[in-house]
Motif scaffolding. Sequence first.
Motif, PDB file in Angstrom:
ATOM      1  N   ILE A  26      57.209  24.542  51.019  1.00 14.06           N
ATOM      2  CA  ILE A  26      55.621  24.586  50.606  1.00 14.06           C
ATOM      3  C   ILE A  26      54.076  25.397  51.655  1.00 14.06           C
ATOM      4  CG2 ILE A  26      55.202  21.950  51.511  1.00 14.06           C
ATOM      5  CD1 ILE A  26      53.827  21.630  48.476  1.00 14.06           C
ATOM      6  N   LEU A  27      55.078  24.818  52.754  1.00 15.80           N
ATOM      7  CA  LEU A  27      54.127  25.372  53.655  1.00 15.80           C
ATOM      8  C   LEU A  27      54.298  27.216  53.083  1.00 15.80           C
ATOM      9  CD1 LEU A  27      53.836  23.812  56.773  1.00 15.80           C
ATOM     10  CD2 LEU A  27      52.031  23.750  55.042  1.00 15.80           C
ATOM     11  N   LEU A  28      55.618  28.189  52.838  1.00 15.09           N
ATOM     12  CA  LEU A  28      55.626  28.914  52.909  1.00 15.09           C
ATOM     13  C   LEU A  28      55.382  29.647  51.286  1.00 15.09           C
ATOM     14  CD1 LEU A  28      57.071  32.061  53.630  1.00 15.09           C
ATOM     15  CD2 LEU A  28      59.663  30.685  52.855  1.00 15.09           C
ATOM     16  N   PHE A  29      55.900  28.581  50.657  1.00 22.09           N
ATOM     17  CA  PHE A  29      55.012  28.778  48.972  1.00 22.09           C
ATOM     18  C   PHE A  29      53.132  29.265  49.136  1.00 22.09           C
ATOM     19  CE2 PHE A  29      52.487  27.928  45.513  1.00 22.09           C
ATOM     20  CZ  PHE A  29      52.693  28.731  45.004  1.00 22.09           C
ATOM     21  N   TYR A  30      52.319  28.232  50.076  1.00 23.36           N
ATOM     22  CA  TYR A  30      50.758  28.590  50.199  1.00 23.36           C
ATOM     23  C   TYR A  30      50.815  29.496  51.311  1.00 23.36           C
ATOM     24  CZ  TYR A  30      49.447  24.750  47.693  1.00 23.36           C
ATOM     25  OH  TYR A  30      49.684  23.508  46.467  1.00 23.36           O
ATOM     26  N   LEU A  31      51.103  29.746  52.171  1.00 20.39           N
ATOM     27  CA  LEU A  31      51.159  31.110  52.931  1.00 20.39           C
ATOM     28  C   LEU A  31      51.323  32.512  52.512  1.00 20.39           C
ATOM     29  CD1 LEU A  31      50.712  32.404  56.086  1.00 20.39           C
ATOM     30  CD2 LEU A  31      53.249  32.395  55.905  1.00 20.39           C
ATOM     31  N   VAL A  32      52.329  32.559  51.640  1.00 21.26           N
ATOM     32  CA  VAL A  32      52.861  33.964  50.379  1.00 21.26           C
ATOM     33  C   VAL A  32      51.530  34.014  49.527  1.00 21.26           C
ATOM     34  CG1 VAL A  32      53.945  35.111  48.986  1.00 21.26           C
ATOM     35  CG2 VAL A  32      55.031  33.932  50.818  1.00 21.26           C
ATOM     36  N   PHE A  33      51.352  32.979  48.856  1.00 20.14           N
ATOM     37  CA  PHE A  33      50.289  32.986  47.894  1.00 20.14           C
ATOM     38  C   PHE A  33      48.619  33.869  48.802  1.00 20.14           C
ATOM     39  CE2 PHE A  33      46.846  30.188  46.041  1.00 20.14           C
ATOM     40  CZ  PHE A  33      46.472  30.810  44.603  1.00 20.14           C
ATOM     41  N   TYR A  34      48.141  32.840  49.759  1.00 18.17           N
ATOM     42  CA  TYR A  34      47.171  33.042  50.280  1.00 18.17           C
ATOM     43  C   TYR A  34      46.269  33.966  50.303  1.00 18.17           C
ATOM     44  CZ  TYR A  34      44.766  28.263  49.518  1.00 18.17           C
ATOM     45  OH  TYR A  34      44.621  26.810  48.794  1.00 18.17           O
ATOM     46  N   CYS A  35      47.729  35.042  51.203  1.00 23.84           N
ATOM     47  CA  CYS A  35      48.144  36.303  52.243  1.00 23.84           C
ATOM     48  C   CYS A  35      48.270  37.449  50.365  1.00 23.84           C
ATOM     49  CB  CYS A  35      49.964  36.650  52.230  1.00 23.84           C
ATOM     50  SG  CYS A  35      49.854  35.630  54.476  1.00 23.84           S
ATOM     51  N   PHE A  36      48.654  36.931  49.692  1.00 21.30           N
ATOM     52  CA  PHE A  36      47.789  37.391  48.335  1.00 21.30           C
ATOM     53  C   PHE A  36      47.088  37.467  48.165  1.00 21.30           C
ATOM     54  CE2 PHE A  36      48.152  37.798  43.991  1.00 21.30           C
ATOM     55  CZ  PHE A  36      48.882  39.297  43.276  1.00 21.30           C
ATOM     56  N   LEU A  37      46.216  36.480  47.891  1.00 17.92           N
ATOM     57  CA  LEU A  37      44.810  36.650  47.239  1.00 17.92           C
ATOM     58  C   LEU A  37      43.579  37.422  48.525  1.00 17.92           C
ATOM     59  CD1 LEU A  37      44.488  32.313  46.563  1.00 17.92           C
ATOM     60  CD2 LEU A  37      44.849  34.983  44.164  1.00 17.92           C
ATOM     61  N   ALA A  38      44.326  37.311  49.199  1.00 19.09           N
ATOM     62  CA  ALA A  38      43.210  37.861  51.003  1.00 19.09           C
ATOM     63  C   ALA A  38      43.785  39.302  50.357  1.00 19.09           C
ATOM     64  CB  ALA A  38      44.181  37.451  51.698  1.00 19.09           C
ATOM     65  N   GLY A  39      45.073  40.101  50.379  1.00 14.01           N
ATOM     66  CA  GLY A  39      44.887  41.797  50.030  1.00 14.01           C
ATOM     67  C   GLY A  39      44.635  41.729  48.902  1.00 14.01           C
ATOM     68  N   MET A  40      44.733  40.702  47.611  1.00 17.90           N
ATOM     69  CA  MET A  40      44.080  41.180  46.987  1.00 17.90           C
ATOM     70  C   MET A  40      42.206  41.440  46.634  1.00 17.90           C
ATOM     71  SD  MET A  40      45.643  41.786  43.733  1.00 17.90           S
ATOM     72  CE  MET A  40      44.754  41.613  42.716  1.00 17.90           C
ATOM     73  N   PHE A  41      41.770  40.649  47.694  1.00 24.03           N
ATOM     74  CA  PHE A  41      40.793  40.368  47.695  1.00 24.03           C
ATOM     75  C   PHE A  41      39.603  42.426  48.900  1.00 24.03           C
ATOM     76  CE2 PHE A  41      36.187  39.854  50.664  1.00 24.03           C
ATOM     77  CZ  PHE A  41      36.080  39.640  49.934  1.00 24.03           C
ATOM     78  N   ALA A  42      40.926  42.231  49.444  1.00 19.65           N
ATOM     79  CA  ALA A  42      41.321  43.484  50.494  1.00 19.65           C
ATOM     80  C   ALA A  42      40.761  45.163  49.410  1.00 19.65           C
ATOM     81  CB  ALA A  42      41.648  43.793  51.708  1.00 19.65           C
ATOM     82  N   LEU A  43      41.549  44.871  48.940  1.00 20.44           N
ATOM     83  CA  LEU A  43      41.650  45.807  47.895  1.00 20.44           C
ATOM     84  C   LEU A  43      40.608  45.973  47.115  1.00 20.44           C
ATOM     85  CD1 LEU A  43      44.014  48.409  46.455  1.00 20.44           C
ATOM     86  CD2 LEU A  43      44.496  46.517  45.058  1.00 20.44           C
ATOM     87  N   THR A  44      40.221  45.051  46.146  1.00 16.61           N
ATOM     88  CA  THR A  44      39.134  45.197  45.165  1.00 16.61           C
ATOM     89  C   THR A  44      38.110  45.696  46.091  1.00 16.61           C
ATOM     90  OG1 THR A  44      40.031  43.688  43.850  1.00 16.61           O
ATOM     91  CG2 THR A  44      37.629  44.482  43.708  1.00 16.61           C
ATOM     92  N   MET A  45      37.992  44.956  47.761  1.00 17.61           N
ATOM     93  CA  MET A  45      36.550  46.069  48.930  1.00 17.61           C
ATOM     94  C   MET A  45      36.624  46.993  48.642  1.00 17.61           C
ATOM     95  SD  MET A  45      34.487  43.312  48.322  1.00 17.61           S
ATOM     96  CE  MET A  45      33.149  43.728  50.136  1.00 17.61           C
ATOM     97  N   TRP A  46      38.103  47.455  49.601  1.00  8.93           N
ATOM     98  CA  TRP A  46      38.860  49.231  49.348  1.00  8.93           C
ATOM     99  C   TRP A  46      37.927  50.127  47.838  1.00  8.93           C
ATOM    100  CZ3 TRP A  46      42.329  52.801  47.856  1.00  8.93           C
ATOM    101  CH2 TRP A  46      42.330  53.555  48.475  1.00  8.93           C
ATOM    102  N   VAL A  47      38.396  49.754  46.845  1.00  2.00           N
ATOM    103  CA  VAL A  47      37.543  50.205  45.908  1.00  2.00           C
ATOM    104  C   VAL A  47      36.693  50.855  45.519  1.00  2.00           C
ATOM    105  CG1 VAL A  47      38.284  50.257  43.171  1.00  2.00           C
ATOM    106  CG2 VAL A  47      40.067  49.785  44.580  1.00  2.00           C
ATOM    107  N   MET A  48      35.659  49.497  45.646  1.00  3.04           N
ATOM    108  CA  MET A  48      34.367  49.437  45.414  1.00  3.04           C
ATOM    109  C   MET A  48      33.963  50.111  45.773  1.00  3.04           C
ATOM    110  SD  MET A  48      31.354  45.749  45.807  1.00  3.04           S
ATOM    111  CE  MET A  48      31.763  46.439  47.186  1.00  3.04           C
ATOM    112  N   LEU A  49      33.877  49.866  47.303  1.00  4.48           N
ATOM    113  CA  LEU A  49      33.481  50.654  48.758  1.00  4.48           C
ATOM    114  C   LEU A  49      33.905  52.351  48.512  1.00  4.48           C
ATOM    115  CD1 LEU A  49      33.991  48.738  51.958  1.00  4.48           C
ATOM    116  CD2 LEU A  49      31.749  49.021  50.735  1.00  4.48           C
ATOM    117  N   LEU A  50      34.956  52.743  47.777  1.00  7.84           N
ATOM    118  CA  LEU A  50      34.724  54.100  47.458  1.00  7.84           C
ATOM    119  C   LEU A  50      34.248  55.100  46.633  1.00  7.84           C
ATOM    120  CD1 LEU A  50      39.101  54.456  47.341  1.00  7.84           C
ATOM    121  CD2 LEU A  50      37.168  55.218  49.034  1.00  7.84           C
ATOM    122  N   THR A  51      33.231  53.716  45.896  1.00  7.46           N
ATOM    123  CA  THR A  51      32.778  54.264  45.356  1.00  7.46           C
ATOM    124  C   THR A  51      31.225  54.543  45.088  1.00  7.46           C
ATOM    125  OG1 THR A  51      32.103  52.301  43.721  1.00  7.46           O
ATOM    126  CG2 THR A  51      33.640  53.417  42.802  1.00  7.46           C
TER     127      THR A  51
END
Length: 279
Positions: free
Chosen positions: A40-65
């Motif tokens: 269960i700890l591995l699941f939440y680690l992967v889950f929150y890493c995925f959310l952080a990656g999505m947030f970073a990707l969204t911010m990067w795309v926005m800053l490009l504009t």
Amino acid sequence: MASTEDKPATKENASSWRDSFYNPRTGEVLGRTASSWALILLFYLVFYCFLAGMFALTMWVMLLTLDDYVPKYRDRVPNPGLVIRPNTLDIVFNKSDPQKYSQYVNHLETFLQRYNDTEQEKNKDCIAGDYYLQDDSEDMNKKACRFKRASLSFCSGLSDTNFGYHEGKPCVLLKMNRIIGLKPHGDPYINCTVKKDNPVQMHYFPSEGRIDKMYFPYYGKKAHENYVQPLVAVKLLLTKEDYNKELSVECRVEGSDLRNNDERDKFLGRVTFRVKVLE
């Protein structure tokens, strides 16, 4: 006295309560085995890493504009507001007590530091009466036109370090807010009026309160690093009849296409402040 039948039940309840945290028979902690906790700890680690990656990707795309020099959307404030220095809408002081007006004098002196000759010599001596247009180039840094505080004459703080407050004839500085790309048509100037029966005489510096077009357009904080807004100084020539009275002063930008009569925004192209000089 408790019966012998109650004692085993009490021990059994205490044992069940301890087993809910750790059960030595099954090795469970809080109802889960070590492998279950690891999964269960591995699941939440992967889950929150995925959310952080999505947030970073969204911010990067926005800053490009975004553009580092010019905002993408600039239609929210098409007309500049008018502000005064000292930074207050209520100027009240006793002309005979330096401590009462020292805050205004100090504020004006601090504000005018960027207009000193040592700072303005870095800028260009532009041609009056024309917009200072600068072509786009690889070097986005733009040159700024000189505005020396000496052009404010008796309100410059050079010949009169008290800006007229010690004699009951205070100076007020006015400037327009910066708007990228603004090129006012006509010949803008500042005009002030006092709301009372007998008008108050005023002196404007530069002459007639003119705002020269050579200070336009403004290219943004990063590109126009040394830019300073042109100022208009207004010296209120108050007399003894005006002392101990609260005078309401309204200043407007006139002579151009800049708006100064929007009832929804009292600071759009105009500003109203109060002055009261005590003896």
